[in-house]
Design a protein around this motif. Structure first.
Motif, PDB file in Angstrom:
ATOM      1  N   ARG A 160      37.920   5.841   1.086  1.00 44.00           N
ATOM      2  CA  ARG A 160      36.162   5.293   2.111  1.00 44.00           C
ATOM      3  C   ARG A 160      36.187   6.110   2.098  1.00 44.00           C
ATOM      4  N   ALA A 161      35.647   6.939   3.184  1.00 41.97           N
ATOM      5  CA  ALA A 161      35.325   8.363   3.688  1.00 41.97           C
ATOM      6  C   ALA A 161      34.368   9.340   2.666  1.00 41.97           C
ATOM      7  N   GLU A 162      35.551   9.626   1.909  1.00 39.49           N
ATOM      8  CA  GLU A 162      34.713   9.927   0.015  1.00 39.49           C
ATOM      9  C   GLU A 162      33.303   9.450  -0.286  1.00 39.49           C
ATOM     10  N   ILE A 163      33.877   7.347  -0.839  1.00 40.38           N
ATOM     11  CA  ILE A 163      32.715   6.750  -1.303  1.00 40.38           C
ATOM     12  C   ILE A 163      31.511   6.838  -0.118  1.00 40.38           C
ATOM     13  N   LEU A 164      32.179   6.761   1.215  1.00 42.31           N
ATOM     14  CA  LEU A 164      30.660   7.062   2.090  1.00 42.31           C
ATOM     15  C   LEU A 164      30.094   8.075   1.677  1.00 42.31           C
ATOM     16  N   GLU A 165      30.355   9.641   1.468  1.00 39.88           N
ATOM     17  CA  GLU A 165      30.207  10.503   2.366  1.00 39.88           C
ATOM     18  C   GLU A 165      28.678  10.549   0.829  1.00 39.88           C
ATOM     19  N   THR A 166      29.882  10.649  -0.490  1.00 40.23           N
ATOM     20  CA  THR A 166      29.068  10.667  -1.942  1.00 40.23           C
ATOM     21  C   THR A 166      27.984   9.729  -1.847  1.00 40.23           C
ATOM     22  N   GLU A 167      27.580   8.555  -1.210  1.00 36.03           N
ATOM     23  CA  GLU A 167      26.466   7.117  -1.700  1.00 36.03           C
ATOM     24  C   GLU A 167      25.403   8.023  -0.516  1.00 36.03           C
ATOM     25  N   VAL A 168      26.359   8.404   0.533  1.00 34.40           N
ATOM     26  CA  VAL A 168      24.990   9.318   1.802  1.00 34.40           C
ATOM     27  C   VAL A 168      24.180  10.130   1.083  1.00 34.40           C
ATOM     28  N   GLU A 169      25.332  11.034   0.407  1.00 34.90           N
ATOM     29  CA  GLU A 169      23.809  12.325   0.072  1.00 34.90           C
ATOM     30  C   GLU A 169      23.580  11.604  -1.091  1.00 34.90           C
ATOM     31  N   TRP A 170      23.702  11.160  -1.888  1.00 36.74           N
ATOM     32  CA  TRP A 170      23.221  10.248  -3.089  1.00 36.74           C
ATOM     33  C   TRP A 170      22.007   9.585  -2.981  1.00 36.74           C
ATOM     34  N   LEU A 171      21.520   8.669  -1.489  1.00 36.45           N
ATOM     35  CA  LEU A 171      20.689   8.240  -1.109  1.00 36.45           C
ATOM     36  C   LEU A 171      19.763   9.393  -0.300  1.00 36.45           C
ATOM     37  N   HIS A 172      19.990   9.880  -0.163  1.00 37.15           N
ATOM     38  CA  HIS A 172      19.046  11.521   0.366  1.00 37.15           C
ATOM     39  C   HIS A 172      18.514  12.190  -0.624  1.00 37.15           C
ATOM     40  N   SER A 173      19.376  11.558  -1.753  1.00 36.50           N
ATOM     41  CA  SER A 173      19.175  12.424  -3.053  1.00 36.50           C
ATOM     42  C   SER A 173      17.741  12.082  -3.775  1.00 36.50           C
ATOM     43  N   ILE A 174      17.887  10.863  -3.725  1.00 38.73           N
ATOM     44  CA  ILE A 174      16.681   9.842  -4.578  1.00 38.73           C
ATOM     45  C   ILE A 174      15.179   9.819  -3.078  1.00 38.73           C
ATOM     46  N   LYS A 175      16.168   9.941  -2.021  1.00 40.13           N
ATOM     47  CA  LYS A 175      14.711   9.880  -1.078  1.00 40.13           C
ATOM     48  C   LYS A 175      14.400   7.720  -0.809  1.00 40.13           C
ATOM     49  N   ALA A 176      15.644   6.861  -0.784  1.00 41.65           N
ATOM     50  CA  ALA A 176      15.159   5.941  -0.485  1.00 41.65           C
ATOM     51  C   ALA A 176      15.054   6.152   0.413  1.00 41.65           C
ATOM     52  N   ASP A 177      13.946   4.404   0.639  1.00 41.83           N
ATOM     53  CA  ASP A 177      13.206   3.664   1.657  1.00 41.83           C
ATOM     54  C   ASP A 177      14.520   2.908   2.023  1.00 41.83           C
ATOM     55  N   SER A 221       1.006  -1.353   0.418  1.00 42.58           N
ATOM     56  CA  SER A 221      -0.295  -0.410   0.068  1.00 42.58           C
ATOM     57  C   SER A 221       0.842   0.824  -0.060  1.00 42.58           C
ATOM     58  N   LYS A 222       1.914   0.838  -0.026  1.00 46.81           N
ATOM     59  CA  LYS A 222       3.153   1.966   0.202  1.00 46.81           C
ATOM     60  C   LYS A 222       4.265   2.357  -1.216  1.00 46.81           C
ATOM     61  N   HIS A 223       4.185   3.482  -1.321  1.00 44.88           N
ATOM     62  CA  HIS A 223       5.674   3.164  -2.604  1.00 44.88           C
ATOM     63  C   HIS A 223       6.713   3.315  -1.802  1.00 44.88           C
ATOM     64  N   LEU A 224       7.990   2.262  -2.126  1.00 44.67           N
ATOM     65  CA  LEU A 224       9.086   2.461  -2.009  1.00 44.67           C
ATOM     66  C   LEU A 224       9.800   2.839  -2.808  1.00 44.67           C
ATOM     67  N   VAL A 225      11.226   3.387  -2.562  1.00 46.41           N
ATOM     68  CA  VAL A 225      12.161   3.445  -3.296  1.00 46.41           C
ATOM     69  C   VAL A 225      13.217   2.591  -2.559  1.00 46.41           C
ATOM     70  N   PHE A 226      13.608   1.842  -4.052  1.00 45.62           N
ATOM     71  CA  PHE A 226      15.037   1.230  -3.041  1.00 45.62           C
ATOM     72  C   PHE A 226      15.970   1.610  -3.885  1.00 45.62           C
ATOM     73  N   ALA A 227      17.324   1.501  -3.235  1.00 49.30           N
ATOM     74  CA  ALA A 227      18.660   1.432  -3.413  1.00 49.30           C
ATOM     75  C   ALA A 227      19.207   0.102  -3.668  1.00 49.30           C
ATOM     76  N   TYR A 228      19.345  -0.626  -5.012  1.00 51.91           N
ATOM     77  CA  TYR A 228      20.263  -1.975  -4.858  1.00 51.91           C
ATOM     78  C   TYR A 228      21.396  -1.873  -5.195  1.00 51.91           C
ATOM     79  N   TYR A 229      21.926  -2.315  -4.608  1.00 55.34           N
ATOM     80  CA  TYR A 229      23.367  -2.405  -5.394  1.00 55.34           C
ATOM     81  C   TYR A 229      23.890  -3.940  -5.786  1.00 55.34           C
TER      82      TYR A 229
END
Length: 125
Positions: free
Chosen positions: A80-97, A13-21
């Motif tokens: 690694r720190a730069e990768i994590l920062e980039t991925e966290v920002e991207w996950l927020h930008s797509i509003k991943a659930d 019943s809820k639309h979800l946004v998945f990030a699938y790595y």
């Protein structure tokens, strides 16, 4: 979401946004998730596939405006720190659930840092 052999996919019943790595180490990981992605899309969800394998693995099997591909960066080249920062920002930008990882370790850490639930899926024993 429920999958029934007789009735097909029952949408949540809820639309979800998945990030699938998905790891790019061999085609087995990439081809395995084609069906999972197909079912998530059929249930009405959006799926952002973050993949190291060639695009043709998905473009020929799961055409949908609800699926978007994104290449992931090589973890050995960027700190690694730069990768994590980039991925966290991207996950927020797509509003991943939700984050799903087929053996891409940085995915679960990025999800945790972003405050998003995650799960690992693989066939390793």
């Amino acid at each position: 979401m429920r999958i029934d052999d007789n009735e097909g996919v029952s949408a949540s019943s809820k639309h979800l946004v998945f990030a699938y790595y998905v790891t790019g180490h061999g085609f087995g990981h990439a081809t395995r998730i084609v069906e999972v992605v197909r079912h998530l899309i059929a249930a009405g969800h959006d799926v952002h596939v973050v993949i190291g394998a060639p695009d043709f693995v998905f473009t020929s099997e799961s055409q949908s405006p609800r699926r978007k591909n994104r290449k992931y960066v090589e973890t050995a080249v960027i700190p690694r720190a730069e990768i994590l920062e980039t991925e966290v920002e991207w996950l927020h930008s797509i509003k991943a659930d939700f984050v799903v990882s087929d053996v891409v370790p940085v995915a679960c850490r990025a999800a945790a840092d972003a405050g998003i639930r995650s799960v690992c899926v693989t066939n390793f024993r």
